[in-house]
Design a protein around this motif. Structure first.
Motif, PDB file in Angstrom:
ATOM      1  N   MET A 211      16.637  13.094   1.141  1.00 23.34           N
ATOM      2  CA  MET A 211      16.924  13.573   2.206  1.00 23.34           C
ATOM      3  C   MET A 211      16.736  14.442   2.430  1.00 23.34           C
ATOM      4  SD  MET A 211      17.949  13.297   6.555  1.00 23.34           S
ATOM      5  CE  MET A 211      18.300  14.603   5.947  1.00 23.34           C
ATOM      6  N   ILE A 212      17.512  15.067   1.895  1.00 24.65           N
ATOM      7  CA  ILE A 212      17.942  16.125   2.077  1.00 24.65           C
ATOM      8  C   ILE A 212      17.294  17.091   0.975  1.00 24.65           C
ATOM      9  CG2 ILE A 212      19.295  18.530   1.869  1.00 24.65           C
ATOM     10  CD1 ILE A 212      21.848  16.408   3.206  1.00 24.65           C
ATOM     11  N   PHE A 213      17.046  16.572   0.184  1.00 20.80           N
ATOM     12  CA  PHE A 213      16.317  17.611  -0.888  1.00 20.80           C
ATOM     13  C   PHE A 213      14.805  17.036  -0.269  1.00 20.80           C
ATOM     14  CE2 PHE A 213      19.549  16.060  -4.370  1.00 20.80           C
ATOM     15  CZ  PHE A 213      20.214  17.063  -4.846  1.00 20.80           C
ATOM     16  N   ASN A 214      14.377  16.028   0.112  1.00 21.65           N
ATOM     17  CA  ASN A 214      13.243  16.057   0.905  1.00 21.65           C
ATOM     18  C   ASN A 214      12.555  16.884   2.065  1.00 21.65           C
ATOM     19  OD1 ASN A 214      10.263  14.967   0.842  1.00 21.65           O
ATOM     20  ND2 ASN A 214      11.323  13.393   2.626  1.00 21.65           N
ATOM     21  N   LEU A 215      13.585  17.239   2.659  1.00 21.55           N
ATOM     22  CA  LEU A 215      13.634  18.822   3.079  1.00 21.55           C
ATOM     23  C   LEU A 215      13.694  19.388   3.072  1.00 21.55           C
ATOM     24  CD1 LEU A 215      16.267  17.406   6.443  1.00 21.55           C
ATOM     25  CD2 LEU A 215      14.078  17.086   6.210  1.00 21.55           C
ATOM     26  N   ALA A 216      13.953  19.456   1.617  1.00 19.42           N
ATOM     27  CA  ALA A 216      14.297  20.924   1.254  1.00 19.42           C
ATOM     28  C   ALA A 216      13.050  21.476   0.165  1.00 19.42           C
ATOM     29  CB  ALA A 216      15.195  21.335  -0.015  1.00 19.42           C
TER      30      ALA A 216
END
Length: 100
Positions: A51-56
């Motif tokens: 999820m955080i990689f997606n946001l990044a």
């Protein structure tokens, strides 16, 4: 896993590092790395890391795109779906809460 709530969750008495709306792609990428490896006060959590990689990636991190792709290959479809739902909730809510 990260979901939209109010304040930071307590994990063994410590506050977990959370993504914030003001973080740039590089800062989000580093946080995703922490969740993908269980370091820097983060639990090992592939769903939250994805999820955080997606946001990044949405904020321009090319490295996050590669890590997200690699992580996707290791995850089942249910985990991927939950990571995508969590990213949408985070975007809609503007804040996140880790419930590891």
């Amino acid at each position: 896993m990260i979901g939209v709530q109010g304040a930071a969750a307590d994990h063994n008495g410590d506050h977990l590092p959370l993504p914030t709306p003001d973080m740039d792609g590089e800062a989000l990428f580093r946080l995703g790395l922490a969740y993908s490896s269980g370091q820097d006060g983060c639990p090992l959590d592939r769903v939250s890391a994805h999820m955080i990689f997606n946001l990044a990636a949405m904020k321009g991190s090319l490295e996050a795109r590669e890590y997200r792709k690699e992580m996707s290959a290791e995850m089942c479809s249910e985990e991927l779906a939950e990571a995508q739902r969590a990213a949408r909730r985070w975007i809609d809510g503007g804040t996140a809460h880790v419930a590891a």
